[in-house]
Design an enzyme around this catalytic site. Structure first.
Site, PDB file in Angstrom:
ATOM      1  N   LYS A   1       9.981  44.313  30.250  1.00 53.29           N
ATOM      2  CA  LYS A   1      10.671  44.509  28.956  1.00 53.29           C
ATOM      3  C   LYS A   1       9.760  44.138  27.787  1.00 53.29           C
ATOM      4  O   LYS A   1       9.556  44.929  26.881  1.00 53.29           O
ATOM      5  CB  LYS A   1      11.931  43.624  28.907  1.00 53.29           C
TER       6      LYS A   1
ATOM      7  N   GLU B   1      17.027  33.179  21.343  1.00 48.17           N
ATOM      8  CA  GLU B   1      15.821  33.189  22.170  1.00 48.17           C
ATOM      9  C   GLU B   1      15.488  31.785  22.664  1.00 48.17           C
ATOM     10  O   GLU B   1      15.744  30.795  21.983  1.00 48.17           O
ATOM     11  CB  GLU B   1      14.626  33.688  21.349  1.00 48.17           C
ATOM     12  N   ARG B   2      14.884  31.707  23.827  1.00 48.34           N
ATOM     13  CA  ARG B   2      14.317  30.428  24.269  1.00 48.34           C
ATOM     14  C   ARG B   2      13.021  30.208  23.484  1.00 48.34           C
ATOM     15  O   ARG B   2      12.284  31.145  23.237  1.00 48.34           O
ATOM     16  CB  ARG B   2      14.002  30.471  25.768  1.00 48.34           C
TER      17      ARG B   2
END
Length: 482
Positions: free
Chosen positions: A160, A186-187
């Site tokens: 991705k 998001e991390r």
């Protein structure tokens, strides 16, 4: 920090987690106003409701540790703002417009409200145009719309981020455009890795990154998409440039809205989602549009809860998408990158009136060939290729060569693969597929079409080709052998 003009003061009357009630004596801040309180005014509250003629209820966009009833609150006199201008390129921001890349302070920027209306129908371009990515499998089978929205579905490790990075590279190199990456929930690890990947790939100068991280309060995650769109609209409307907006993950925007709705005490709707989900998602998605001055083309990673495509979040998101790109773990395990599953993916742009009769008919033939090959795989695994009819064997040969021709070396993976990246024009992609469908390459080994650009790069058997073919083992073969 943004150009805020303090105007009125209030007092905190109640705190419940991220929900804060504030009382003003002779003034009532409008909805979406930004309030500041706490030590050094670090705690930011956004007004969500007016409870009475003197009290407002807000959602904190920062952690509320240290707040107490009776503390003074300052109304900034405006809504949440995002920085826009040439100075924001190659930088990384949080939802408040603070730089988080440890670089120098911002210069030559203007601050604009993140709450903006979508362009009216009169401003929108009514012409459907194709957005050429330079990636063969997408341009031929899943053409993207200029000013449209595409959903990218895929699990971990199927490519991705690599695909998104390559699209950013091609956008900067061939469309004279700007790319904006918006990380919703998001991390922090993913954000850091992406920043370094973009820097190494050399695409950072024409890129902006903005993150609302997973550990931040829901109010912050809910507004980061609006901030990213305000930046994108600046490049489209003021600089008249095309913008590629990458959102990861649009489901987390809906999830943050659901959390905020629960905190505000709203009655939950179906499956616990907020009753205003359709309106909130439309308010964000409709701002992604194609106008006379430029276009914002968006590619959005979409998480489908429990693989249930009837989930309200998935249903509402699909209604806005013009293309769906599905990445397959099976194709990735066979070394066929980009690992796009052409049979599960689709695009509303793939119609004769938009892409033309030649492109449409060729794409349909390719899909048909790949579908026939998928049906024949089990027979090949059990009985062998020799048991197929002559016509079926031709179909298999065409499909396998098409699969390999639709692979492509990426610029962003040069350092890992050692293969120079290639951008392929739509004309070259269509020519190559057409010639394979006419069996012009039946005497060429399949490996000669693997990881090349245009079809002219394919080498004949007697010519040296320094690329190993992918190892393809149908699943049924493995099971049969076992």
């Amino acid at each position: 920090m943004s150009q805020e003009t303090p105007s009125h003061n209030g007092t905190i009357t109640s705190i419940r987690g991220s929900v804060v009630d504030v009382r003003f004596e002779d003034y009532l801040p409008p909805i979406n106003s930004l309030l500041r309180t706490g030590k050094d005014n670090r705690i930011v509250i956004e007004v969500w409701a007016q409870l009475s003629t003197s009290t407002v209820r807000g959602i904190a966009l920062t952690p509320t540790q240290g707040l107490a009833r009776g503390m003074a609150v300052t109304d900034t006199g405006g809504p949440l703002k995002a920085p826009v201008g040439k100075g924001i390129r190659s930088r990384m921001f949080d939802v408040f417009g603070n730089v988080i890349d440890r670089g120098e302070a911002l210069k030559d920027v203007e601050w604009r409200s993140v709450h903006r209306n979508p362009p009216s129908l009169a401003e929108r371009s009514t012409k459907s145009e194709m957005f050429e990515t330079g990636i063969k499998v997408i341009d031929v089978l899943l053409p993207l719309e200029r000013g449209g929205k595409a959903g990218l579905f895929g699990g971990a490790g199927v490519g991705k981020t690599v695909l998104l990075t390559e699209m950013i590279h091609n956008m900067v190199g061939h469309h004279d455009g700007v790319s904006i990456f918006c990380g919703i929930g998001e991390r922090c690890r993913e954000g850091q890795e992406l920043y370094h990947d973009m820097k190494e790939a050399g695409v950072l100068p024409n890129m902006v990154m903005i993150f609302g991280q997973m550990n931040e309060p829901p109010g912050s995650r809910f507004r980061v998409g609006n901030a990213a769109l305000t930046m994108a609209e600046y490049f489209r409307d003021d600089e008249h440039r095309d913008v590629l907006l990458l959102i990861d993950n649009i489901f987390r925007f809906i999830q943050a809205g659901s959390e905020v709705s629960g905190l505000m005490g709203q009655m939950p709707s179906r499956l616990g989602y907020q009753p205003t989900m359709g309106t909130e998602l439309s308010g964000l998605e409709e701002r992604i549009a194609n106008t006379a001055s430029g276009a914002i083309t968006s590619i959005q990673a979409v998480y489908v809860p429990a693989d249930d495509f009837t989930d309200p979040a998935a249903v509402h998101t699909f209604s806005h998408l013009s293309a769906s790109i599905v990445l397959s773990r099976d194709r990735a395990s066979e070394g066929l990158f980009p690992a796009v599953d052409a049979l599960q993916s689709s695009s509303k742009m793939a119609t004769p009136s938009i892409v033309g009769d030649r492109h449409y008919n060729l794409a349909q033939k390719i899909r048909q060939t790949l579908a026939q090959y998928a049906e024949l795989k089990d027979i090949i695994a059990m009985l062998g290729l020799e048991q197929l009819s002559l016509e079926d064997r031709k179909v298999v040969a065409r499909a396998r060569r098409l699969e390999r021709f639709l692979t492509q070396p990426f610029f962003t993976t040069e350092q890992f693969s050692g293969i120079k990246g290639k951008t392929v024009s739509l004309k070259d992609s269509l020519d190559g597929c057409e010639r394979i469908m006419r069996d012009e390459f039946q005497d060429y080994p399949e490996s000669s079409l693997y990881m090349i650009g245009a079809i002219g790069e394919a080498k004949k058997p007697d010519q040296k080709k320094p690329i190993d073919p992918p190892k393809e083992v149908p699943h049924a073969t493995v099971a049969h052998a076992a």
